[in-house]
Enzyme design. Structure first.
Site, PDB file in Angstrom:
ATOM      1  N   GLU A  41      -1.939  -1.718  -6.873  1.00 31.05           N
ATOM      2  CA  GLU A  41      -0.901  -0.683  -6.911  1.00 31.05           C
ATOM      3  C   GLU A  41       0.242  -1.092  -7.839  1.00 31.05           C
ATOM      4  OE1 GLU A  41       1.923   1.749  -3.689  1.00 31.05           O
ATOM      5  OE2 GLU A  41       1.178  -0.250  -3.203  1.00 31.05           O
ATOM      6  N   LYS A 114       0.565   9.810  -3.877  1.00 33.64           N
ATOM      7  CA  LYS A 114       0.551   9.146  -2.567  1.00 33.64           C
ATOM      8  C   LYS A 114       1.118  10.057  -1.482  1.00 33.64           C
ATOM      9  CE  LYS A 114       1.976   4.633  -0.656  1.00 33.64           C
ATOM     10  NZ  LYS A 114       2.569   3.330  -1.073  1.00 33.64           N
ATOM     11  N   CYS A 151      -2.170   2.421  -0.928  1.00 31.57           N
ATOM     12  CA  CYS A 151      -1.473   1.504  -0.019  1.00 31.57           C
ATOM     13  C   CYS A 151      -1.247   2.104   1.373  1.00 31.57           C
ATOM     14  CB  CYS A 151      -0.179   1.017  -0.665  1.00 31.57           C
ATOM     15  SG  CYS A 151       0.403  -0.553   0.046  1.00 31.57           S
TER      16      CYS A 151
END
Length: 280
Positions: A41, A114, A151
């Protein structure tokens, strides 16, 4: 058959150096036969979200104009590999933690933003990023259907299940995770791996996670990038400091049959799951 790889490295302030590090590792993984190669990431720089600094917004770019996107598109085209690339995206006045899915010909298949944004000591992402507005994404690459979370997404079983229902054959999660500044005795490494191994088991799907390493201002990223098979077994793993890559082959046809035989999707009862979409 698909051959997947995860990269692991430490990153500093120089974006060009960081991109060069990832390029070197991509080339090594491609030489070993990897077809889908996952970098960590936000590899463009340090994990800047550990503190709130307005000057960091200057490091964001439109997703398709990001230097990491541009370099990885050229590399994908040259090497014939697919690359899920994590970037700090600017879209007008909005900023996102995003992933550009690049196919083996260098084509950008699209952007995932995200969905779940953490907010806590050492992980002050809500200062920088809006919650993603793309919904979950699965892409048909040259080598198979890839679902990607980023993540914090990896802790949510709904994310993994949604992508599998959308047809994903492999789940990938670029990651930046390490020590907890306010809880120095808390080591989340095993919890982190168990959560994703659970996604692998309950969806009968391989899971690939790429983390960073190194001490960034006292926040230590613990590496342990790993690949879990569709049974939830960690079949490849790096240690807490190594720079390098891990690689694994999967027979997607055999996994498809295993998923059918387990019956998890046959026996689903969506009509009973309405509480999952209630804001309570």
């Amino acid at each position: 058959m698909i051959r997947v790889a995860a990269l692991q490295a430490a990153f500093g302030e120089d974006m060009a150096d960081n991109i060069a590090t990832v390029e070197r590792l991509v080339r090594a993984a491609a030489e070993a036969g990897a077809q889908v190669i996952l970098p960590p990431e936000l590899f463009q720089g340090p994990y800047f979200c550990r503190e709130e600094r307005e000057d960091r917004f200057a490091e964001a770019y439109p997703a398709m104009e990001h230097p990491a996107t541009a370099r990885m598109r050229g590399l994908a085209r040259e090497l014939g590999v697919a690359l899920p690339v994590s970037v700090f995206e600017r879209d007008g006045n909005h900023y996102y933690n995003s992933l550009v899915m690049i196919d083996a010909g260098g084509e950008a298949l699209g952007v995932y933003r995200k969905s779940h944004i953490p907010d806590g000591p050492g992980y002050e992402e809500k200062f920088y990023f809006r919650p993603g507005n793309t919904g979950f994404k699965v892409w048909e690459t040259r080598f198979g259907r890839i679902g990607a979370g980023i993540c914090w997404d990896q802790w949510f079983p709904e994310c993994a299940r949604a992508m599998t229902l959308m047809g994903a054959e492999i789940l990938v999660y670029p990651t930046a995770i390490g020590s907890e500044p306010e809880e120095p005795d808390l080591d989340t490494k095993d919890m982190w791996q168990r959560a994703m191994a659970g996604h692998a088991v309950s969806n009968v799907i391989p899971v690939v996670a790429a983390n960073r390493t190194g001490d960034e201002g006292g926040q230590v990223f613990y590496g342990h990038s790993f690949i879990a098979d569709h049974r939830g077994t960690v079949v490849e793993e790096l240690d807490d400091k190594a720079e390098g890559f891990i690689i694994r082959d999967f027979d997607l046809n055999a996994i498809h049959l295993a998923r059918a035989s387990f019956g998890f999707f046959r026996d689903r009862r969506p009509e009973l799951y309405t509480s999952l979409t209630a804001n309570t």
